[in-house]
Design a protein around this motif. Structure first.
Motif, mmCIF file in Angstrom:
data_model
loop_
_atom_site.group_PDB
_atom_site.id
_atom_site.type_symbol
_atom_site.label_atom_id
_atom_site.label_comp_id
_atom_site.label_asym_id
_atom_site.label_seq_id
_atom_site.Cartn_x
_atom_site.Cartn_y
_atom_site.Cartn_z
ATOM 1 N N VAL A 77 0.864 -1.178 0.000
ATOM 2 C CA VAL A 77 0.000 0.000 0.000
ATOM 3 C C VAL A 77 0.903 1.231 0.000
ATOM 4 C CG1 VAL A 77 -2.122 -0.886 1.080
ATOM 5 C CG2 VAL A 77 -0.200 -0.188 2.523
ATOM 6 N N THR A 78 0.375 2.342 -0.486
ATOM 7 C CA THR A 78 1.094 3.612 -0.509
ATOM 8 C C THR A 78 0.159 4.712 -0.017
ATOM 9 O OG1 THR A 78 2.452 2.887 -2.371
ATOM 10 C CG2 THR A 78 2.336 5.254 -1.968
ATOM 11 N N PRO A 79 0.620 5.601 0.844
ATOM 12 C CA PRO A 79 -0.257 6.659 1.360
ATOM 13 C C PRO A 79 -0.850 7.522 0.246
ATOM 14 C CG PRO A 79 1.736 6.529 2.672
ATOM 15 C CD PRO A 79 1.951 5.644 1.482
ATOM 16 N N THR A 80 -2.091 7.949 0.458
ATOM 17 C CA THR A 80 -2.791 8.779 -0.521
ATOM 18 C C THR A 80 -3.089 10.166 0.022
ATOM 19 O OG1 THR A 80 -4.891 7.839 0.240
ATOM 20 C CG2 THR A 80 -3.847 6.801 -1.661
ATOM 21 N N ALA A 81 -2.535 10.506 1.174
ATOM 22 C CA ALA A 81 -2.744 11.828 1.772
ATOM 23 C C ALA A 81 -1.414 12.335 2.313
ATOM 24 C CB ALA A 81 -3.790 11.758 2.882
ATOM 25 N N GLY A 82 -1.423 13.561 2.778
ATOM 26 C CA GLY A 82 -0.217 14.136 3.338
ATOM 27 C C GLY A 82 0.861 14.282 2.296
ATOM 28 N N ASP A 83 2.076 13.786 2.603
ATOM 29 C CA ASP A 83 3.215 13.893 1.687
ATOM 30 C C ASP A 83 3.212 12.806 0.627
ATOM 31 O OD1 ASP A 83 5.091 15.953 1.593
ATOM 32 O OD2 ASP A 83 6.735 14.637 2.202
ATOM 33 N N LEU A 84 2.188 11.938 0.627
ATOM 34 C CA LEU A 84 2.015 10.863 -0.361
ATOM 35 C C LEU A 84 3.142 9.841 -0.321
ATOM 36 C CD1 LEU A 84 0.729 12.945 -3.413
ATOM 37 C CD2 LEU A 84 -0.586 11.865 -1.579
ATOM 38 N N GLY A 85 3.778 9.716 0.814
ATOM 39 C CA GLY A 85 4.816 8.721 1.002
ATOM 40 C C GLY A 85 5.052 8.498 2.483
ATOM 41 N N LEU A 86 5.687 7.366 2.815
ATOM 42 C CA LEU A 86 5.972 7.071 4.212
ATOM 43 C C LEU A 86 7.433 6.682 4.382
ATOM 44 C CD1 LEU A 86 6.287 3.741 4.583
ATOM 45 C CD2 LEU A 86 3.803 3.820 4.478
ATOM 46 N N ARG A 87 7.916 6.871 5.569
ATOM 47 C CA ARG A 87 9.207 6.367 6.017
ATOM 48 C C ARG A 87 8.986 5.732 7.392
ATOM 49 N NH1 ARG A 87 13.679 9.033 3.220
ATOM 50 N NH2 ARG A 87 15.031 8.331 4.921
ATOM 51 N N ASP A 88 9.942 4.893 7.802
ATOM 52 C CA ASP A 88 9.998 4.369 9.168
ATOM 53 C C ASP A 88 8.710 3.651 9.596
ATOM 54 O OD1 ASP A 88 12.253 6.131 9.044
ATOM 55 O OD2 ASP A 88 11.038 7.734 9.911
ATOM 56 N N PRO A 89 8.146 2.758 8.773
ATOM 57 C CA PRO A 89 6.896 2.106 9.164
ATOM 58 C C PRO A 89 7.099 1.157 10.346
ATOM 59 C CG PRO A 89 7.774 1.081 7.186
ATOM 60 C CD PRO A 89 8.634 2.274 7.463
ATOM 61 N N PHE A 90 6.276 1.312 11.369
ATOM 62 C CA PHE A 90 6.361 0.481 12.572
ATOM 63 C C PHE A 90 5.092 -0.345 12.686
ATOM 64 C CE2 PHE A 90 5.905 -0.683 16.966
ATOM 65 C CZ PHE A 90 7.188 -0.975 17.367
ATOM 66 N N ILE A 91 5.259 -1.678 12.770
ATOM 67 C CA ILE A 91 4.115 -2.564 12.914
ATOM 68 C C ILE A 91 4.043 -3.067 14.346
ATOM 69 C CG2 ILE A 91 5.417 -4.607 12.114
ATOM 70 C CD1 ILE A 91 2.720 -5.520 10.801
ATOM 71 N N HIS A 92 2.832 -3.053 14.895
ATOM 72 C CA HIS A 92 2.618 -3.466 16.292
ATOM 73 C C HIS A 92 1.443 -4.424 16.350
ATOM 74 C CE1 HIS A 92 2.518 -3.132 20.665
ATOM 75 N NE2 HIS A 92 1.211 -2.972 20.582
#
Length: 463
Positions: A77-92
Motif C-alpha cells: 500500500v502507498t499513502p494517498t494523503a499528506g506527503d504521499l509517502g511514508l518512512r519508518d513504518p512500525f508494525i505493532h
C-alpha cells in the motif's frame, strides 16, 4: 508552547476525545500464540534513488536473520494523503492479536518538510492493510513527527505512540491512544540533556526498555524504566555502533527464547548497510556483534520494524503477496558482496551499487540439463551467466550446444559451508564457479582444496 489536555483527531482542528487518564475499556489480551516466523516492514532507497519507494513494504523470515521480500519488493500500500509517502513504518501487534502500522508522513529526502501527522493502517492477518488514515500528533509549527514506535502501557490501559520531534531540542514525544484514531495531547517522553532520535520500546519482565540514538556522539544506547512513564528512563548500556553511521535502533525478541536482537541501519541512501547485535539478557550491558555473513536484509530496505508472527500468518502473507521470481548470490567470505554483471563481466561487488538490478538473477532449469540450473539476468533478459575461457561473463543465449553447456551448473552443498551453495560446471565436472580477484570464473576444486578456495566458491542464494 503549552498544549491543553485535549485529544487530537484526524482533522486539522482537534476534537475532544480520550486523555491519557481518561476512562477506557481495555481490550482483552490476545491468546497465547506460538510464533514461528517474523515479518518486517520497511521502505526502500538506493544510491541514485532508482530503487526508492516510499510505500509500505513487507518481508518474511523463518530465522529472523535472512529475509524474503514479498510482492516482488514492491509496496503493498502507498499513502494517498499528506506527503504521499511514508518512512519508518512500525508494525505493532495489538492486544486483540491484530496489527496496526504507524509511519512517518514524509516522501523522499526532503527532511525540512515537517508534518504534524502519522500515517496509520490496520491489518487483521497481514493479507490486507485497510482503514488508512492520518492522525494528528501535535499542533507545533515546523516540528517533525518521525520514526514512531508503539507499546502497550498496561498501567494506563492504553497504547503509547512515541516519536522523534524537535521542539526545544531533538527529543521524544508521546501520545496515548486506545484506538489509533484519537490520541491524547503530546507530552515530553525522553529528553536526557542531549539530542536523541529513533526510539524503540519493549516491555519485558515488568521493565520497559527503550533503545535510541544519541545524536551528540552517534551511538545507540539502551535505557530502562520500572514504569514506562514519561521522563522515568535511565540509560544502562554503553554506546553501540558499527559502520560509519548508524540509527534506527530496533529490538526483536527471538522466537526460540534465546534472547534478543538489536538492529541498526545506516541513514544514507548511498549506504544500505544494516548492523546487528545479539544478547541473551536484555537487562545486561552485554551485546555481541553478528557478522554480516549471518544475516541478509531485504533488498534496498531502510528503517522499519519487525514483528513475530504465527505459522498461519506467515503462510497467509506469502500466499497473498508472493515471493520474488529472482534471487541474489551472496559471497561467503565477502558477505557484503553480491554477484552482479558490469559491462558483461560477472563479478562480486559490495552492495549498494547501481544499477542495483544487475545483481538480480532468475535461477531457471539448466539450459543443457534441466536437473541443473542456469542464471538469467533480470536487467538484461535473454542473457545468461556462462563461462568462456574459464572466465564468467554475461552473454545473450545463442541456443548453441556450447552456450547451453557453458551456462549450466549443478547446485551442490557449499564447499565451505554445507548450508550454503556451490555451483559445479556442467561441461567441466570438476570445476566450480568461484571468485578470484572479485571476478567470477570456474576452477577445479574439491573438498580437499584450500579453505580460501572453498570459501571463494560458496554462495548463499537469497533475495
Amino acid at each position: 508552547m503549552a498544549l491543553s489536555r485535549r485529544a487530537f483527531t484526524l482533522g486539522a482542528v482537534a476534537t475532544a476525545g480520550l486523555t491519557a487518564y481518561g476512562l477506557t475499556i481495555n481490550p482483552p489480551p490476545a491468546a497465547a500464540a506460538t510464533y514461528t516466523g517474523y515479518l518486517k516492514t520497511y521502505f526502500t532507497e538506493s544510491p541514485n534513488q532508482s530503487g526508492a519507494n516510499y510505500g509500505l513494504h513487507l518481508a518474511v523470515s523463518r530465522d529472523g536473520l535472512n529475509w524474503t521480500p514479498l510482492n516482488q519488493n514492491n509496496p503493498v500500500v502507498t499513502p494517498t494523503a499528506g506527503d504521499l509517502g511514508l518512512r519508518d513504518p512500525f508494525i505493532h501487534r495489538k492486544q486483540d492479536g491484530t496489527f496496526v502500522v504507524v509511519a512517518t508522513d514524509l516522501y523522499g529526502l526532503n527532511f525540512g518538510r515537517n508534518s504534524q501527522y502519522l500515517h496509520v493502517y490496520d491489518s487483521t492477518n497481514l493479507t490486507s492493510f485497510t482503514g488508512y488514515r492520518r492522525i494528528q500528533m501535535h499542533t507545533y509549527a515546523n516540528v517533525h513527527t518521525w520514526a514512531p514506535t508503539v507499546f502497550w502501557d498496561a498501567g494506563r490501559g492504553q497504547y503509547a505512540i512515541v516519536y522523534s520531534a524537535n521542539t526545544t531540542t531533538d527529543l521524544f514525544l508521546v501520545n496515548y491512544t486506545s484506538d489509533f484514531r484519537t490520541v491524547s495531547a503530546p507530552q515530553t517522553y525522553f529528553s536526557p540533556g542531549f539530542p536523541v532520535l529513533d526510539a524503540d520500546i519493549h516491555v519485558e519482565g515488568g521493565v520497559t526498555y527503550m533503545y535510541y540514538k544519541n545524536l551528540a556522539n552517534g551511538y545507540l544506547y539502551g535505557a530502562r524504566s520500572n514504569t514506562g512513564a514519561p521522563n522515568s528512563f535511565t540509560t544502562y548500556t554503553s554506546g553501540l555502533r558499527q559502520g560509519n553511521a548508524i540509527e534506527g535502533a530496533h529490538l526483536v525478541r527471538r522466537n526460540d527464547g534465546a534472547g534478543w536482537w538489536l538492529w541498526g541501519d545506516s541513514f544514507s541512501p548511498v549506504n544500505n548497510d544494516f548492523y546487528l547485535w545479539s544478547t541473551g539478557n536484555l537487562g545486561a550491558n552485554a551485546w555481541s556483534v553478528l557478522s554480516q555473513r549471518d544475516y541478509t536484509p531485504p533488498l534496498n530496505s531502510k528503517h522499519g520494524s519487525i514483528v513475530c508472527i504465527t505459522e498461519a500468518e506467515y503462510n497467509a502473507a506469502v500466499t497473498r503477496w508472493g515471493t520474488p521470481n529472482w534471487v541474489r548470490l551472496k559471497s561467503s567470505n565477502f558477505p557484503d558482496y553480491f554477484v552482479r554483471h558490469a559491462n558483461r563481466t560477472v563479478r562480486i561487488d559490495p552492495y549498494p551499487f547501481e544499477p542495483y538490478r544487475d545483481q538480480l538473477w532468475r535461477m531457471v532449469p539448466g539450459l543443457a540439463d534441466a536437473t541443473g540450473v542456469s542464471f538469467e539476468s533480470v536487467s538484461v533478459p535473454g542473457s545468461f551467466l556462462r563461462h568462456s575461457g574459464y572466465v564468467a561473463r554475461l552473454d545473450p543465449n545463442d541456443n548453441t550446444a556450447t552456450f547451453r553447456a557453458d551456462a549450466t551448473f549443478y547446485r551442490v552443498a557449499g564447499l565451505a559451508d554445507g548450508s550454503w551453495s556451490s555451483f559445479r560446471s556442467y561441461n567441466f565436472p570438476t570445476y566450480y564457479l568461484r571468485h578470484a580477484g572479485y571476478v567470477l570464473r570456474i576452477d577445479p576444486l574439491s573438498s580437499s582444496s584450500s579453505a580460501g578456495d572453498r570459501q571463494d566458491a560458496t554462495f548463499r542464494i537469497t533475495s
